[in-house]
Write an enzyme that holds these catalytic residues in place. Sequence first.
Site, PDB file in Angstrom:
ATOM      1  N   CYS A  43       0.858  -1.227  -0.027  1.00 56.17           N
ATOM      2  CA  CYS A  43      -0.144  -0.074  -0.037  1.00 56.17           C
ATOM      3  C   CYS A  43       0.789   1.364  -0.034  1.00 56.17           C
ATOM      4  CB  CYS A  43      -1.001   0.142   1.365  1.00 56.17           C
ATOM      5  SG  CYS A  43      -1.937   1.408   1.447  1.00 56.17           S
ATOM      6  N   CYS A  48      -1.385   1.686  -3.197  1.00 55.26           N
ATOM      7  CA  CYS A  48      -2.410   2.849  -2.948  1.00 55.26           C
ATOM      8  C   CYS A  48      -1.884   4.275  -2.812  1.00 55.26           C
ATOM      9  CB  CYS A  48      -3.388   2.661  -1.688  1.00 55.26           C
ATOM     10  SG  CYS A  48      -3.457   0.870  -1.232  1.00 55.26           S
ATOM     11  N   LYS A  51       0.222   5.478  -5.936  1.00 50.10           N
ATOM     12  CA  LYS A  51      -0.795   5.405  -7.255  1.00 50.10           C
ATOM     13  C   LYS A  51      -1.583   6.498  -6.983  1.00 50.10           C
ATOM     14  CE  LYS A  51      -4.567   4.349  -6.332  1.00 50.10           C
ATOM     15  NZ  LYS A  51      -5.088   3.173  -6.200  1.00 50.10           N
ATOM     16  N   TYR A 180      -8.960  -3.402 -10.865  1.00 49.59           N
ATOM     17  CA  TYR A 180      -8.579  -1.932 -10.157  1.00 49.59           C
ATOM     18  C   TYR A 180      -7.391  -1.089 -10.901  1.00 49.59           C
ATOM     19  CZ  TYR A 180     -11.526  -2.630  -6.018  1.00 49.59           C
ATOM     20  OH  TYR A 180     -12.559  -2.764  -4.999  1.00 49.59           O
ATOM     21  N   ILE A 181      -6.305  -2.113 -10.872  1.00 48.10           N
ATOM     22  CA  ILE A 181      -4.948  -1.799 -11.274  1.00 48.10           C
ATOM     23  C   ILE A 181      -4.866  -1.420 -12.795  1.00 48.10           C
ATOM     24  CG2 ILE A 181      -2.498  -2.275 -11.382  1.00 48.10           C
ATOM     25  CD1 ILE A 181      -2.742  -3.938  -8.968  1.00 48.10           C
ATOM     26  N   GLU A 184      -7.079   1.936 -13.244  1.00 44.92           N
ATOM     27  CA  GLU A 184      -6.510   3.217 -12.872  1.00 44.92           C
ATOM     28  C   GLU A 184      -5.147   3.565 -13.527  1.00 44.92           C
ATOM     29  OE1 GLU A 184      -8.078   2.508  -8.057  1.00 44.92           O
ATOM     30  OE2 GLU A 184      -5.797   1.916  -8.457  1.00 44.92           O
ATOM     31  N   HIS A 439     -27.250  21.795  -1.207  1.00 43.93           N
ATOM     32  CA  HIS A 439     -27.198  22.211  -2.521  1.00 43.93           C
ATOM     33  C   HIS A 439     -26.173  23.537  -2.779  1.00 43.93           C
ATOM     34  CE1 HIS A 439     -29.278  23.125  -6.287  1.00 43.93           C
ATOM     35  NE2 HIS A 439     -29.340  24.289  -6.048  1.00 43.93           N
ATOM     36  N   GLU A 444     -26.569  15.511  -3.882  1.00 45.24           N
ATOM     37  CA  GLU A 444     -27.786  15.803  -3.390  1.00 45.24           C
ATOM     38  C   GLU A 444     -28.579  14.967  -4.520  1.00 45.24           C
ATOM     39  OE1 GLU A 444     -29.591  19.625  -4.637  1.00 45.24           O
ATOM     40  OE2 GLU A 444     -27.638  20.006  -5.504  1.00 45.24           O
TER      41      GLU A 444
HETATM   42  P1  NDP Z   1      -8.272  -7.527 -10.005  1.00 47.03           P
HETATM   43  O1  NDP Z   1      -8.723  -8.946  -9.514  1.00 47.03           O
HETATM   44  O2  NDP Z   1      -8.900  -6.116  -9.798  1.00 47.03           O
HETATM   45  O3  NDP Z   1      -8.296  -7.677 -11.462  1.00 47.03           O
HETATM   46  C1  NDP Z   1      -7.611  -8.685 -12.245  1.00 47.03           C
HETATM   47  C2  NDP Z   1      -7.807  -8.461 -13.551  1.00 47.03           C
HETATM   48  O4  NDP Z   1      -7.245  -9.309 -14.370  1.00 47.03           O
HETATM   49  C3  NDP Z   1      -9.334  -8.758 -14.197  1.00 47.03           C
HETATM   50  O5  NDP Z   1     -10.036  -7.892 -14.758  1.00 47.03           O
HETATM   51  C4  NDP Z   1      -9.272 -10.532 -14.506  1.00 47.03           C
HETATM   52  O6  NDP Z   1     -10.260 -10.629 -15.387  1.00 47.03           O
HETATM   53  C5  NDP Z   1      -7.819 -10.130 -15.288  1.00 47.03           C
HETATM   54  N1  NDP Z   1      -7.109 -11.552 -15.517  1.00 47.03           N
HETATM   55  C6  NDP Z   1      -6.860 -12.387 -14.582  1.00 47.03           C
HETATM   56  N2  NDP Z   1      -6.302 -13.316 -15.125  1.00 47.03           N
HETATM   57  C7  NDP Z   1      -6.025 -13.237 -16.152  1.00 47.03           C
HETATM   58  C8  NDP Z   1      -5.651 -13.952 -17.441  1.00 47.03           C
HETATM   59  N3  NDP Z   1      -4.880 -15.060 -17.185  1.00 47.03           N
HETATM   60  N4  NDP Z   1      -5.652 -13.363 -18.557  1.00 47.03           N
HETATM   61  C9  NDP Z   1      -6.359 -12.256 -18.711  1.00 47.03           C
HETATM   62  N5  NDP Z   1      -6.983 -11.472 -17.913  1.00 47.03           N
HETATM   63  C10 NDP Z   1      -6.771 -11.953 -16.745  1.00 47.03           C
HETATM   64  O7  NDP Z   1      -6.582  -7.382  -9.644  1.00 47.03           O
HETATM   65  P2  NDP Z   1      -5.597  -6.266  -9.988  1.00 47.03           P
HETATM   66  O8  NDP Z   1      -4.650  -6.754 -10.237  1.00 47.03           O
HETATM   67  O9  NDP Z   1      -6.149  -5.253 -10.542  1.00 47.03           O
HETATM   68  O10 NDP Z   1      -5.502  -5.613  -8.507  1.00 47.03           O
HETATM   69  C11 NDP Z   1      -5.166  -6.477  -7.418  1.00 47.03           C
HETATM   70  C12 NDP Z   1      -6.123  -6.304  -5.985  1.00 47.03           C
HETATM   71  O11 NDP Z   1      -5.493  -5.206  -5.541  1.00 47.03           O
HETATM   72  C13 NDP Z   1      -7.440  -5.935  -6.325  1.00 47.03           C
HETATM   73  O12 NDP Z   1      -8.370  -7.190  -6.361  1.00 47.03           O
HETATM   74  C14 NDP Z   1      -8.032  -4.970  -5.231  1.00 47.03           C
HETATM   75  O13 NDP Z   1      -8.516  -5.671  -4.251  1.00 47.03           O
HETATM   76  C15 NDP Z   1      -6.677  -4.204  -4.941  1.00 47.03           C
HETATM   77  N6  NDP Z   1      -6.470  -2.967  -5.344  1.00 47.03           N
HETATM   78  C16 NDP Z   1      -7.309  -2.125  -4.729  1.00 47.03           C
HETATM   79  C17 NDP Z   1      -7.301  -0.586  -5.337  1.00 47.03           C
HETATM   80  C18 NDP Z   1      -8.398   0.140  -4.701  1.00 47.03           C
HETATM   81  O14 NDP Z   1      -9.001  -0.311  -3.556  1.00 47.03           O
HETATM   82  N7  NDP Z   1      -8.533   1.269  -5.334  1.00 47.03           N
HETATM   83  C19 NDP Z   1      -6.285  -0.318  -6.353  1.00 47.03           C
HETATM   84  C20 NDP Z   1      -5.498  -1.380  -6.671  1.00 47.03           C
HETATM   85  C21 NDP Z   1      -5.810  -2.792  -6.327  1.00 47.03           C
HETATM   86  P3  NDP Z   1     -11.701 -11.003 -14.912  1.00 47.03           P
HETATM   87  O15 NDP Z   1     -12.457  -9.957 -14.344  1.00 47.03           O
HETATM   88  O16 NDP Z   1     -12.508 -11.543 -16.086  1.00 47.03           O
HETATM   89  O17 NDP Z   1     -11.638 -12.172 -13.910  1.00 47.03           O
END
Ligand code: NDP
Length: 462
Positions: A43, A48, A51, A180-181, A184, A439, A444
Site C-alpha cells: 500500500c 495505494c 498510485k 482496479y490496477i 487506474e 445544494h 444531493e
Molecule cells: P483485479 O482482481 O482487480 O483484476 C484482475 C484482472 O485481471 C481482472 O480483470 C481479470 O479478469 C484479469 N485477469 C486475471 N487473470 C487473467 C488472465 N490469465 N488473462 C487475462 N486476464 C486476466 O486485480 P488487480 O491486479 O487489478 O488488483 C489486485 C487487487 O488489489 C484488487 O483485487 C484490489 O483488491 C486491490 N487494489 C485495490 C485498489 C483500490 O482499492 N482502489 C487499487 C488497486 C488494487 P476477470 O475480471 O475476467 O476475472
Amino acid sequence: MSEFDYDLFVIGGGSGGVRAARLAAGLGKKVAIAEEYRLGGTCVIRGCVPKKLFVYASQFSEHFEDAKGYGWTVGKSEFDWGTLVANKDREIDRLEGLYHRGLENAGAEIIASRAELTGPNSIHIKATGQEVTARHILIAVGGTPNPHASLPGHELCIKSNEVFHLDTLPKAIIIAGGGYIAVEFANIFHGLGVETTLIYRGKEILSRFDMDMRRGLHAAMEEKGIRILCHEIFDRIERGADGRLVAHTNQGKSLVADQVMLALGRDPNTDGLGLEAAGVETGPKGEILVDEYSRSNVESIYAVGDVTNRVELTPVAIHESMCLIDTLYRDRPTSPDHDLIATAVFSQPEIGTVGLSEDDASKKFDELEIYRAEFRPMKATLSGRSEKTIMKLVVNAEDRKVLGAHILGHDAGELAQILGIVLKAGCTKDDFDRTMAVHPTASEELVTMYQPSYRIKGGERV
Ligand code: NDP
C-alpha cells in the site's frame, strides 16, 4: 521467564503486519516484526499511496483544459516524469519513517530481513542465520503481482511493482487486465499524455462492479481517447528491431508500445515461506487458509491481509489485525466483519461503491427498486467537458433497505466512505428521502431520487 523469545513474531511489515506489531507491543507484549524490503508494504511503497499521487499528477492536464471556460488562460504546460517520481519517492520515504517510528515507540523490534517458518513456533532469520521462537506467529506477507508466466514474452512486461520507477515516461503503453490496477493506470497514463490501450479478456471492464458503473466508465475512458479492447488477450509479446514492444493478440492484432503492463490480479506471497515445515495449510492460489479469527490450522500461527486472499484491500488487512489483537491479547475474541466494504476505483471519473450490484441483488431478492440518475456535473458546464455522473441506489422493495449504492463521478471515493456508514447502519430508502439535500452538490441526487427508475422482479426488469 517465557519459554519463547517473543510473544508475537510478525512476518511482513505491510499495513496488516505493522498494525498488529504496534498494537501488541503497545500492550506490553514482546514483539518482533521482520520485513525483507521496506516497511509499509504494498500500500505505502508500491500501491495505494504512490498510485494516488500519480492520479493527482495525471489530473492536471484536464484541469488546465477546463480552466479556459472559467476565464483562465493557462500558459504552456509541461510535465516532467522524473520530478514526479522523485517527489513521490520523498513522500514514500517520509511515510516509511513514520512506520519505523511508530513501531519503535511502541517497543517492537524491527528485523530488516526475510523470515521463514521452521516450525509451529520457530522462525529462521535469513540475514543473521538465527533461529528464534515465538508463542504466536502472524503471517502478513501480502501478495505479489501475477507474472502470467505462461505468456511468451511476459518477462518483457512490467507489473505494478515496476511502474512506479520507470526511467522514462513511455510514449505508448498497453495495459492488460480489467481490474482496479489496469483501469487506474490506464487513466493515469492517459492523463500524463501517454497513448494508452487497455486489453481485457471479458465483455466489460471491472467485472466485480455494477454494470452501470462499468459501462459508464468504459464510455468515459473511450471518450477521453483511451483505447479499450474487450474479449481480447495477448498471444505473445516480442521486442521489435527498433527496441519497442510488439504485443500480438488472439484477434490477430499487433500492437506496438514502449511498455506493456500486466495487471492480472495478485497472488499470495507464500512461496518459500516454510509453511510446509510448520504444517500450515494453503488453498489453491497458495493462500493461507484461516478460520473466522484469522487462525490457520496450526494453533500458534495466524494470517491477515492479502496472503489469506479474503478481501485484498488495505483497510481490511488493518481491520483483521485489530480484531486479532482483541482476540489474542484483550480477551475479546473478535472476528473481522467483511460485510458491506465500501471501495473506490481511482479512475477518472472515480467509482465509489458499497453493497450489492443490481445483478447480484436481483439473484438474492425477489423485487428491487432501482433509483438511477445520470447527469452532467456542474463543473462540466462552463468547462464544456462532455462527461456524465451516474448515481444509483439498489433497494429491496420488501423492506426498503438500501442494498447497494454506486457512484461514477468526481470524488466518488470520498462519497463511498459516507455511504459505507449509511449502509452499515441499515438505512432504508425512506431515510434517504427524509434527508435534506446539500445544494448545489452532485451528491444531493442521492436524496432526491424519489421515484424508482425501474423495478426488477424475479430477476427481470419491469
Ligand atoms: P483485479 O482482481 O482487480 O483484476 C484482475 C484482472 O485481471 C481482472 O480483470 C481479470 O479478469 C484479469 N485477469 C486475471 N487473470 C487473467 C488472465 N490469465 N488473462 C487475462 N486476464 C486476466 O486485480 P488487480 O491486479 O487489478 O488488483 C489486485 C487487487 O488489489 C484488487 O483485487 C484490489 O483488491 C486491490 N487494489 C485495490 C485498489 C483500490 O482499492 N482502489 C487499487 C488497486 C488494487 P476477470 O475480471 O475476467 O476475472
